[in-house]
Motif scaffolding. Structure first.
Motif, PDB file in Angstrom:
ATOM      1  N   ALA A   1       0.832  -1.203   0.000  1.00  0.00           N
ATOM      2  CA  ALA A   1       0.000   0.000   0.000  1.00  0.00           C
ATOM      3  C   ALA A   1       0.867   1.255   0.000  1.00  0.00           C
ATOM      4  O   ALA A   1       0.613   2.209  -0.749  1.00  0.00           O
ATOM      5  CB  ALA A   1      -0.923  -0.001   1.219  1.00  0.00           C
ATOM      6  N   VAL A   2       1.923   1.248   0.825  1.00  0.00           N
ATOM      7  CA  VAL A   2       2.835   2.395   0.863  1.00  0.00           C
ATOM      8  C   VAL A   2       3.509   2.574  -0.487  1.00  0.00           C
ATOM      9  O   VAL A   2       3.644   3.679  -1.010  1.00  0.00           O
ATOM     10  CB  VAL A   2       3.875   2.214   1.986  1.00  0.00           C
ATOM     11  N   SER A   3       3.938   1.445  -1.074  1.00  0.00           N
ATOM     12  CA  SER A   3       4.606   1.506  -2.377  1.00  0.00           C
ATOM     13  C   SER A   3       3.681   2.099  -3.440  1.00  0.00           C
ATOM     14  O   SER A   3       4.116   2.891  -4.286  1.00  0.00           O
ATOM     15  CB  SER A   3       5.062   0.106  -2.795  1.00  0.00           C
ATOM     16  N   ARG A   4       2.396   1.737  -3.391  1.00  0.00           N
ATOM     17  CA  ARG A   4       1.448   2.283  -4.371  1.00  0.00           C
ATOM     18  C   ARG A   4       1.304   3.794  -4.220  1.00  0.00           C
ATOM     19  O   ARG A   4       1.239   4.528  -5.203  1.00  0.00           O
ATOM     20  CB  ARG A   4       0.074   1.607  -4.213  1.00  0.00           C
ATOM     21  N   VAL A   5       1.262   4.248  -2.960  1.00  0.00           N
ATOM     22  CA  VAL A   5       1.157   5.693  -2.731  1.00  0.00           C
ATOM     23  C   VAL A   5       2.423   6.398  -3.211  1.00  0.00           C
ATOM     24  O   VAL A   5       2.369   7.459  -3.840  1.00  0.00           O
ATOM     25  CB  VAL A   5       0.913   5.979  -1.236  1.00  0.00           C
ATOM     26  N   ILE A   6       3.592   5.780  -2.953  1.00  0.00           N
ATOM     27  CA  ILE A   6       4.861   6.364  -3.400  1.00  0.00           C
ATOM     28  C   ILE A   6       4.858   6.547  -4.909  1.00  0.00           C
ATOM     29  O   ILE A   6       5.197   7.605  -5.440  1.00  0.00           O
ATOM     30  CB  ILE A   6       6.051   5.470  -2.973  1.00  0.00           C
ATOM     31  N   LEU A   7       4.491   5.498  -5.616  1.00  0.00           N
ATOM     32  CA  LEU A   7       4.616   5.494  -7.069  1.00  0.00           C
ATOM     33  C   LEU A   7       3.508   6.268  -7.771  1.00  0.00           C
ATOM     34  O   LEU A   7       3.726   6.814  -8.855  1.00  0.00           O
ATOM     35  CB  LEU A   7       4.650   4.052  -7.583  1.00  0.00           C
ATOM     36  N   ASN A   8       2.316   6.333  -7.164  1.00  0.00           N
ATOM     37  CA  ASN A   8       1.159   6.898  -7.869  1.00  0.00           C
ATOM     38  C   ASN A   8       0.725   8.277  -7.397  1.00  0.00           C
ATOM     39  O   ASN A   8       0.021   8.982  -8.128  1.00  0.00           O
ATOM     40  CB  ASN A   8      -0.038   5.946  -7.754  1.00  0.00           C
ATOM     41  N   HIS A   9       1.114   8.668  -6.181  1.00  0.00           N
ATOM     42  CA  HIS A   9       0.522   9.892  -5.622  1.00  0.00           C
ATOM     43  C   HIS A   9       1.533  10.914  -5.138  1.00  0.00           C
ATOM     44  O   HIS A   9       1.138  12.009  -4.744  1.00  0.00           O
ATOM     45  CB  HIS A   9      -0.427   9.542  -4.469  1.00  0.00           C
ATOM     46  N   CYS A  10       2.818  10.587  -5.089  1.00  0.00           N
ATOM     47  CA  CYS A  10       3.818  11.550  -4.619  1.00  0.00           C
ATOM     48  C   CYS A  10       4.206  12.486  -5.752  1.00  0.00           C
ATOM     49  O   CYS A  10       4.758  12.049  -6.765  1.00  0.00           O
ATOM     50  CB  CYS A  10       5.058  10.828  -4.091  1.00  0.00           C
ATOM     51  N   ASN A  11       3.947  13.785  -5.570  1.00  0.00           N
ATOM     52  CA  ASN A  11       4.244  14.768  -6.603  1.00  0.00           C
ATOM     53  C   ASN A  11       5.412  15.678  -6.242  1.00  0.00           C
ATOM     54  O   ASN A  11       5.882  16.439  -7.081  1.00  0.00           O
ATOM     55  CB  ASN A  11       3.013  15.633  -6.884  1.00  0.00           C
ATOM     56  N   THR A  12       5.852  15.635  -4.989  1.00  0.00           N
ATOM     57  CA  THR A  12       6.970  16.476  -4.554  1.00  0.00           C
ATOM     58  C   THR A  12       7.876  15.673  -3.639  1.00  0.00           C
ATOM     59  O   THR A  12       7.473  14.653  -3.047  1.00  0.00           O
ATOM     60  CB  THR A  12       6.481  17.715  -3.784  1.00  0.00           C
ATOM     61  N   LEU A  13       9.115  16.138  -3.519  1.00  0.00           N
ATOM     62  CA  LEU A  13      10.058  15.498  -2.599  1.00  0.00           C
ATOM     63  C   LEU A  13       9.576  15.613  -1.160  1.00  0.00           C
ATOM     64  O   LEU A  13       9.817  14.720  -0.340  1.00  0.00           O
ATOM     65  CB  LEU A  13      11.440  16.141  -2.726  1.00  0.00           C
ATOM     66  N   LYS A  14       8.886  16.695  -0.862  1.00  0.00           N
ATOM     67  CA  LYS A  14       8.372  16.871   0.500  1.00  0.00           C
ATOM     68  C   LYS A  14       7.377  15.773   0.850  1.00  0.00           C
ATOM     69  O   LYS A  14       7.410  15.205   1.956  1.00  0.00           O
ATOM     70  CB  LYS A  14       7.705  18.249   0.618  1.00  0.00           C
ATOM     71  N   GLN A  15       6.506  15.442  -0.079  1.00  0.00           N
ATOM     72  CA  GLN A  15       5.556  14.355   0.156  1.00  0.00           C
ATOM     73  C   GLN A  15       6.288  13.020   0.297  1.00  0.00           C
ATOM     74  O   GLN A  15       5.931  12.179   1.134  1.00  0.00           O
ATOM     75  CB  GLN A  15       4.553  14.294  -0.989  1.00  0.00           C
ATOM     76  N   LEU A  16       7.316  12.844  -0.492  1.00  0.00           N
ATOM     77  CA  LEU A  16       8.102  11.608  -0.416  1.00  0.00           C
ATOM     78  C   LEU A  16       8.794  11.500   0.940  1.00  0.00           C
ATOM     79  O   LEU A  16       8.853  10.408   1.545  1.00  0.00           O
ATOM     80  CB  LEU A  16       9.139  11.580  -1.543  1.00  0.00           C
ATOM     81  N   HIS A  17       9.299  12.607   1.454  1.00  0.00           N
ATOM     82  CA  HIS A  17       9.934  12.605   2.779  1.00  0.00           C
ATOM     83  C   HIS A  17       8.931  12.230   3.868  1.00  0.00           C
ATOM     84  O   HIS A  17       9.282  11.514   4.825  1.00  0.00           O
ATOM     85  CB  HIS A  17      10.527  13.981   3.079  1.00  0.00           C
ATOM     86  N   GLN A  18       7.700  12.696   3.732  1.00  0.00           N
ATOM     87  CA  GLN A  18       6.667  12.360   4.726  1.00  0.00           C
ATOM     88  C   GLN A  18       6.401  10.862   4.758  1.00  0.00           C
ATOM     89  O   GLN A  18       6.291  10.250   5.828  1.00  0.00           O
ATOM     90  CB  GLN A  18       5.371  13.122   4.402  1.00  0.00           C
TER      91      GLN A  18
END
Length: 568
Positions: free
Chosen positions: A39-56
């Motif tokens: 589930a986390v991997s899906r959010v990483i690949l499909n919904h992260c639009n900025t590095l800040k979101q990726l850091h979260q």
């Protein structure tokens, strides 16, 4: 699961990413840790639009124990870190990249135990993207030392890095990578072949680029053709570029834009415009390169009618005027005599770069609007745009035509001390012309003596023109002698000196000058003018009577001359 969002409620930072994560995790509550990781991997690949979101999400994974160093969770950790790495490098590519983002991607890569070819590809791509070519190639070498096999993605990324090493090292690195591609049987892959064509082209090894292109005719695609056409254009081999362009089974906007730019840069203006209309007939939407090339060709020809057609196409199709298109339009209308339209387009544009400002400054100067040129130069400085040599040349020419001696003198003196722009021969030539026009012959001579480099033909020619205007025979002799030494084939200087002597009634010197011109067999270039009427361009050369309507034209000119005499 139903998520209720209250409209108008302030959202905390990271709200939407956490909302997506919570929804994904709740939907996999009964699946255990593996489902949580997925589930986390899906959010990483499909919904992260900025590095800040990726850091979260990275912080969430650490807090919840999804990223663990225990042997039992090594596979899920590897999977999750690989997802973070892929997303981080993708964000670098999509958002322009930064050193901070690259550092984060490297830190993720260093956490991956036994990284795969896929992980190496991502980190090599990141370094290639941010112009760290040496580090990218070191990573490729490390990958090979670990006996990891490269794939058809690895070589394009590594070859792109090698192209940025500089001319000394780029070719040896490219050849080594080419050998590796042959070893692993990827040299025939279209992505790898196109990367090889590009790097050889950038290294000025056109024969090698052509060899790669010719080796795999069945694997050629539009990118292969475009890359080699671009190489031919940049090498000045426009005929070879055109032959390859004509061979193409399918052409896209890049193909058309590249060949149009090639013709426009070499002042093959008629062919540029013909090709542009062919492009429109082929129903290929022109990109900004094609449009700017067409506008430039129309400007060089003074072809306002066809230039307006290109402008109408831009308006009709709702194409946004970026700085390049704005520059092209300003240049077109200024050179075609429509300075008010050029000014209107310039003033209405919110996207101006140095070239746009220069086009406007030069346009004002061409129309003798020296004061406007100075005003816009001041606006340019206030807008934070740093002027270059072209900016100063434009304003100095405008001042020369408008007789603004003091303003030009101050601007010329401030070039190096205030604006850090080096004076070149053309700037000295403009000042010599300006001072000569103003009758300041001695000041012009002193300026030429102080030049760090000897005056060229334009500097002395500008002074000579001033001497003719103000009848300074002695300085005219010196200036003419220097012009003859610098450009002995120029016949114009003999005509000017003959006029200087004639105005001073030194008839013996007039005869000597004409005899000298005839004995040296120099030729004066004939004046030429063009005018377009009803879509037909008419060319007139001084002394030429080949135009089919010469008799009618001469009759009208004679009539105008008679009216002038009658007015006096």
């Amino acid at each position: 699961m139903v998520v209720v969002v209250v409209v108008g409620t302030p959202k905390p930072k990271g709200y939407f990413v956490l909302l997506l994560l919570r929804a994904a995790c709740m939907s996999s509550t009964h699946g255990g840790t593996r489902a949580h990781v997925n589930a986390v991997s899906r959010v990483i690949l499909n919904h992260c639009n900025t590095l800040k979101q990726l850091h979260q999400l990275h912080a969430h994974s650490l807090v919840t124990g999804l990223l663990s160093s225990s042997p039992s969770s090594s596979s899920q950790t590897h999977f999750l870190l690989t997802s973070f790495l892929f997303s981080a490098t993708s964000l670098l590519q999509n958002n322009g990249g930064s050193g901070f983002g690259l550092g984060y991607a490297v830190s993720i890569f260093n956490l991956i135990q036994n990284p795969s070819t896929f992980s190496f590809n991502n980190i090599i791509r990141a370094h290639s993207l941010l112009s760290s070519p040496l580090q990218a190639l070191l990573l490729f070498s490390r990958m090979r030392r670990l006996s990891l096999p490269p794939d058809f993605h690895t070589f394009p990324f590594a070859l792109k890095a090698s192209a940025h090493l500089g001319p000394t090292h780029a070719i040896s690195a490219a050849q080594a990578l080419h050998a590796q591609a042959l070893k692993f049987a990827f040299a025939a892959d279209s992505f790898v072949a196109n990367a090889l064509i590009r790097v050889y082209s950038l290294c000025c090894r056109l024969s090698d680029a052509c060899r790669v292109f010719d080796e795999n005719p069945e694997r050629r695609d539009v990118v292969s053709y475009n890359t080699l056409i671009d190489a031919f254009v940049k090498a000045g081999e426009i005929s070879r570029a055109r032959n390859l362009f004509d061979e193409m089974p399918v052409r896209d906007s890049v193909s058309w834009g590249t060949i149009l730019a090639g013709y426009a840069q070499r002042n093959h203006c008629d062919e540029t415009i013909r090709l542009f209309y062919r492009m429109l007939e082929s129903r290929v939407r022109p990109d900004n390169i094609a449009l700017v090339s067409a506008l430039s060709a129309c400007a060089q020809l003074g072809d306002l009618e066809r230039g307006c057609t290109v402008h109408d196409y831009i308006r009709t199709n709702g194409i946004r005027l970026d700085s390049f298109l704005t520059t092209g339009l300003v240049d077109l209308y200024a050179k075609c005599g429509c300075i008010e339209i050029a000014k209107e387009i310039f003033d209405s544009s919110s996207d101006k770069n140095l070239c746009t400002w220069n086009a406007m400054l030069v346009g004002f100067s061409m129309h003798g609007l020296g004061q406007l040129s100075l005003n816009y130069f001041t606006r340019m400085i206030e807008a934070g745009v740093k002027p270059d040599g072209v900016s100063f040349l434009g304003v100095l020419v405008g001042c020369s035509h408008a007789g603004l001696v003091d303003e030009a003198r101050k601007l010329f003196n401030d070039m190096e001390s205030v604006y850090m722009v080096s004076r070149e021969q053309k700037h000295y030539g403009c000042m010599a012309d300006l001072l000569g026009r103003a009758g300041l012959i001695e000041e012009a001579m002193e300026m030429i003596k102080r030049m760090p480099m000897g005056g060229d033909v334009f500097v002395w020619g500008g002074l000579l023109s001033g001497c003719r205007l103000h009848g300074n025979v002695e300085v005219a002799k010196k200036a003419a002698q220097r012009v003859m030494e610098l450009k002995p084939e120029d016949g114009g200087v003999y005509s000017i000196m003959a006029n200087v002597y004639a105005n001073a009634e030194q008839w013996d010197d007039v005869v000597k000058m004409r005899r000298s011109r005839d004995s040296k067999r120099v030729k004066k270039n004939a004046g030429c003018s063009l005018i377009q009427l009803d879509g037909v361009t008419h060319e007139f050369v001084a002394g030429d009577i080949l135009h089919p309507q010469t008799d009618e034209i001469c009759s009208i000119l004679n009539g105008m001359e008679r009216h002038q005499f009658e007015a006096f």
